[in-house]
Design a protein around this motif. Structure first.
Motif, mmCIF file in Angstrom:
data_model
loop_
_atom_site.group_PDB
_atom_site.id
_atom_site.type_symbol
_atom_site.label_atom_id
_atom_site.label_comp_id
_atom_site.label_asym_id
_atom_site.label_seq_id
_atom_site.Cartn_x
_atom_site.Cartn_y
_atom_site.Cartn_z
ATOM 1 N N THR A 250 0.853 -1.188 0.000
ATOM 2 C CA THR A 250 0.000 0.000 0.000
ATOM 3 C C THR A 250 0.889 1.239 0.000
ATOM 4 O O THR A 250 1.785 1.376 0.838
ATOM 5 C CB THR A 250 -0.913 0.014 1.230
ATOM 6 O OG1 THR A 250 -1.672 -1.195 1.264
ATOM 7 C CG2 THR A 250 -1.848 1.221 1.196
ATOM 8 N N ALA A 251 0.637 2.129 -0.922
ATOM 9 C CA ALA A 251 1.587 3.226 -1.154
ATOM 10 C C ALA A 251 1.591 4.243 -0.028
ATOM 11 O O ALA A 251 0.566 4.835 0.296
ATOM 12 C CB ALA A 251 1.274 3.916 -2.472
ATOM 13 N N ALA A 252 2.774 4.417 0.577
ATOM 14 C CA ALA A 252 3.072 5.582 1.403
ATOM 15 C C ALA A 252 3.908 6.546 0.568
ATOM 16 O O ALA A 252 3.712 7.761 0.587
ATOM 17 C CB ALA A 252 3.815 5.178 2.665
ATOM 18 N N PHE A 253 4.844 5.967 -0.181
ATOM 19 C CA PHE A 253 5.665 6.717 -1.130
ATOM 20 C C PHE A 253 5.705 5.868 -2.394
ATOM 21 O O PHE A 253 6.354 4.818 -2.430
ATOM 22 C CB PHE A 253 7.059 6.937 -0.542
ATOM 23 C CG PHE A 253 8.008 7.726 -1.412
ATOM 24 C CD1 PHE A 253 7.550 8.560 -2.420
ATOM 25 C CD2 PHE A 253 9.374 7.642 -1.200
ATOM 26 C CE1 PHE A 253 8.424 9.287 -3.210
ATOM 27 C CE2 PHE A 253 10.270 8.374 -1.975
ATOM 28 C CZ PHE A 253 9.793 9.191 -2.979
ATOM 29 N N ALA A 254 4.953 6.285 -3.413
ATOM 30 C CA ALA A 254 4.778 5.461 -4.601
ATOM 31 C C ALA A 254 6.101 5.218 -5.309
ATOM 32 O O ALA A 254 6.952 6.111 -5.394
ATOM 33 C CB ALA A 254 3.786 6.111 -5.564
ATOM 34 N N LEU A 255 6.258 4.016 -5.837
ATOM 35 C CA LEU A 255 7.501 3.645 -6.511
ATOM 36 C C LEU A 255 7.806 4.590 -7.668
ATOM 37 O O LEU A 255 8.966 4.958 -7.893
ATOM 38 C CB LEU A 255 7.405 2.199 -7.001
ATOM 39 C CG LEU A 255 8.608 1.656 -7.772
ATOM 40 C CD1 LEU A 255 9.898 1.768 -6.971
ATOM 41 C CD2 LEU A 255 8.365 0.210 -8.195
ATOM 42 N N LYS A 256 6.799 5.000 -8.427
ATOM 43 C CA LYS A 256 7.047 5.885 -9.569
ATOM 44 C C LYS A 256 7.675 7.199 -9.121
ATOM 45 O O LYS A 256 8.520 7.768 -9.820
ATOM 46 C CB LYS A 256 5.762 6.136 -10.354
ATOM 47 C CG LYS A 256 4.662 6.857 -9.588
ATOM 48 C CD LYS A 256 3.396 6.980 -10.431
ATOM 49 C CE LYS A 256 2.278 7.657 -9.656
ATOM 50 N NZ LYS A 256 1.015 7.691 -10.441
ATOM 51 N N HIS A 257 7.278 7.679 -7.946
ATOM 52 C CA HIS A 257 7.854 8.919 -7.436
ATOM 53 C C HIS A 257 9.273 8.693 -6.909
ATOM 54 O O HIS A 257 10.143 9.562 -7.050
ATOM 55 C CB HIS A 257 6.968 9.503 -6.346
ATOM 56 C CG HIS A 257 5.595 9.864 -6.811
ATOM 57 N ND1 HIS A 257 5.360 10.582 -7.971
ATOM 58 C CD2 HIS A 257 4.368 9.599 -6.276
ATOM 59 C CE1 HIS A 257 4.059 10.758 -8.128
ATOM 60 N NE2 HIS A 257 3.434 10.161 -7.130
ATOM 61 N N ALA A 258 9.505 7.532 -6.312
ATOM 62 C CA ALA A 258 10.848 7.213 -5.846
ATOM 63 C C ALA A 258 11.823 7.106 -7.010
ATOM 64 O O ALA A 258 12.969 7.568 -6.932
ATOM 65 C CB ALA A 258 10.829 5.912 -5.038
ATOM 66 N N VAL A 259 11.363 6.496 -8.111
ATOM 67 C CA VAL A 259 12.201 6.404 -9.310
ATOM 68 C C VAL A 259 12.519 7.801 -9.834
ATOM 69 O O VAL A 259 13.666 8.125 -10.153
ATOM 70 C CB VAL A 259 11.515 5.556 -10.394
ATOM 71 C CG1 VAL A 259 12.241 5.672 -11.729
ATOM 72 C CG2 VAL A 259 11.445 4.088 -9.957
ATOM 73 N N LYS A 260 11.496 8.642 -9.912
ATOM 74 C CA LYS A 260 11.704 10.020 -10.380
ATOM 75 C C LYS A 260 12.734 10.739 -9.516
ATOM 76 O O LYS A 260 13.650 11.404 -10.015
ATOM 77 C CB LYS A 260 10.387 10.782 -10.355
ATOM 78 C CG LYS A 260 10.483 12.243 -10.781
ATOM 79 C CD LYS A 260 9.376 13.102 -10.182
ATOM 80 C CE LYS A 260 9.600 13.348 -8.709
ATOM 81 N NZ LYS A 260 8.656 14.340 -8.119
ATOM 82 N N ASP A 261 12.593 10.611 -8.189
ATOM 83 C CA ASP A 261 13.499 11.324 -7.286
ATOM 84 C C ASP A 261 14.927 10.780 -7.373
ATOM 85 O O ASP A 261 15.896 11.540 -7.292
ATOM 86 C CB ASP A 261 12.989 11.219 -5.849
ATOM 87 C CG ASP A 261 11.714 12.034 -5.635
ATOM 88 O OD1 ASP A 261 11.284 12.735 -6.579
ATOM 89 O OD2 ASP A 261 11.152 11.964 -4.528
ATOM 90 N N ALA A 262 15.060 9.458 -7.552
ATOM 91 C CA ALA A 262 16.393 8.880 -7.716
ATOM 92 C C ALA A 262 17.038 9.383 -9.003
ATOM 93 O O ALA A 262 18.241 9.687 -9.045
ATOM 94 C CB ALA A 262 16.313 7.358 -7.714
#
Length: 305
Positions: A250-262
């Protein structure tokens, strides 16, 4: 000026003198997973609030808390003294600023607080654009996920001119538990890139360690318990390890956003002539995992570890 009633969409913009009030009306653009609870906390704290979101239905519920739902970014800033942007990325923020219904041409004297994670290059670009229109730019990304956003427990990494600190203190107080002023605009984004690099590397290490444990024939839960009793096991890593083993993404910090930030961190490193080998190494697999799990929590990278 504080008001508990949303202004009419046909109100004329407040004169410049009114923009220096201690509690000016706030325009809030971007009411997604993070922005919506942040805007709600501002409304509950008594600020007059005007909101806009590209998908208007995501802003509609804020009307129940007294916010005026604007049809365009330009309409949202009418009569506002402070603008907060919490949009998806740099291009989306620039469109809201300079597009056909953009806010920048309508708001000289405004204090623009950019709180999304857009990266160093975009932060600098938006600051230059703001200055060109006589707008004070404050770079203040947040550290924290949806739960801290809901409870007003975010950490605000603020950077910008000293003269706006007092004006923004009650605003940031409604949104977070800690505000750290880091220097001139842009330093907040730089600090956020460092924190997010630490975060994604830690999640990758956690996923790899659990996968390695299972392949060795050990019980991963026993390793998590061992880490929890050791200085090696940070609370965040232990929390993510627990959700990984439970299969709860369950998203607390969505993977797509983590990829973007990385990716933003890697780009910033390239821009100053250095590299982030660990972060660069994890990105291909994270991108692959995000094809099917983009909206899941970033802990979903355990699936492919």
């Amino acid at each position: 000026m504080t008001t508990n009633q949303p202004p009419s969409p046909h109100d004329t913009p407040a004169p410049l003198g009114d923009r220096t009030a201690k509690t000016p009306v706030i325009a809030f653009l971007g009411t997604g997973r993070m922005g919506s609870p942040m805007a709600e906390n501002l409304a509950r704290s008594g600020f007059g609030l005007r909101v806009w979101n590209r998908t208007s239905s995501r802003a509609a519920t804020l009307a129940e808390h007294g916010a005026f739902v604007a049809r365009t970014p330009a309409e949202a800033v009418q009569g506002a003294g402070i603008l907060i942007t919490m949009l998806a990325d740099g291009p989306a923020t620039e469109r809201a600023a300079n597009g056909p219904d953009g806010f920048l041409p309508r708001c000289p004297g405004l204090v623009w607080v950019q709180m999304a994670t857009v990266g160093a290059r975009w932060s600098a670009r938006l600051a230059v654009t703001a200055a060109r229109h006589g707008v004070t730019f404050v770079d203040a990304p947040v550290s924290g996920s949806q739960a801290p956003a809901r409870t007003g427990q975010l950490i605000i990494l603020a950077s910008g001119p000293d003269r706006v600190h007092d004006m923004l203190t009650p605003v940031f107080g409604a949104l977070g538990r800690t505000t750290v002023w880091l220097g001139p605009a842009g330093d907040g984004t730089r600090a956020k890139l460092v924190l997010n690099t630490w975060l994604v590397d830690l999640v990758e290490t956690t996923a790899e360690a659990l996968s390695f444990t299972g392949r060795l024939g050990l019980d991963p839960a026993s390793i998590v318990a061992l880490l929890q009793s050791s200085p090696l096991g940070s609370p965040y890593a232990v929390q993510k390890a627990t959700t990984m083993l439970a299969g709860d993404f369950t998203a607390a910090f969505a993977l797509k956003h983590a990829v973007k930030d990385a990716e933003l961190a890697v780009q910033a490193a390239y821009g100053i002539g250095t590299h982030l080998p660990l972060t660069e190494a994890l990105l291909p697999r994270w991108r692959h995992t995000a094809v099917e799990h983009a909206d899941d929590d970033l802990s979903a990278v355990y699936i492919t570890a």
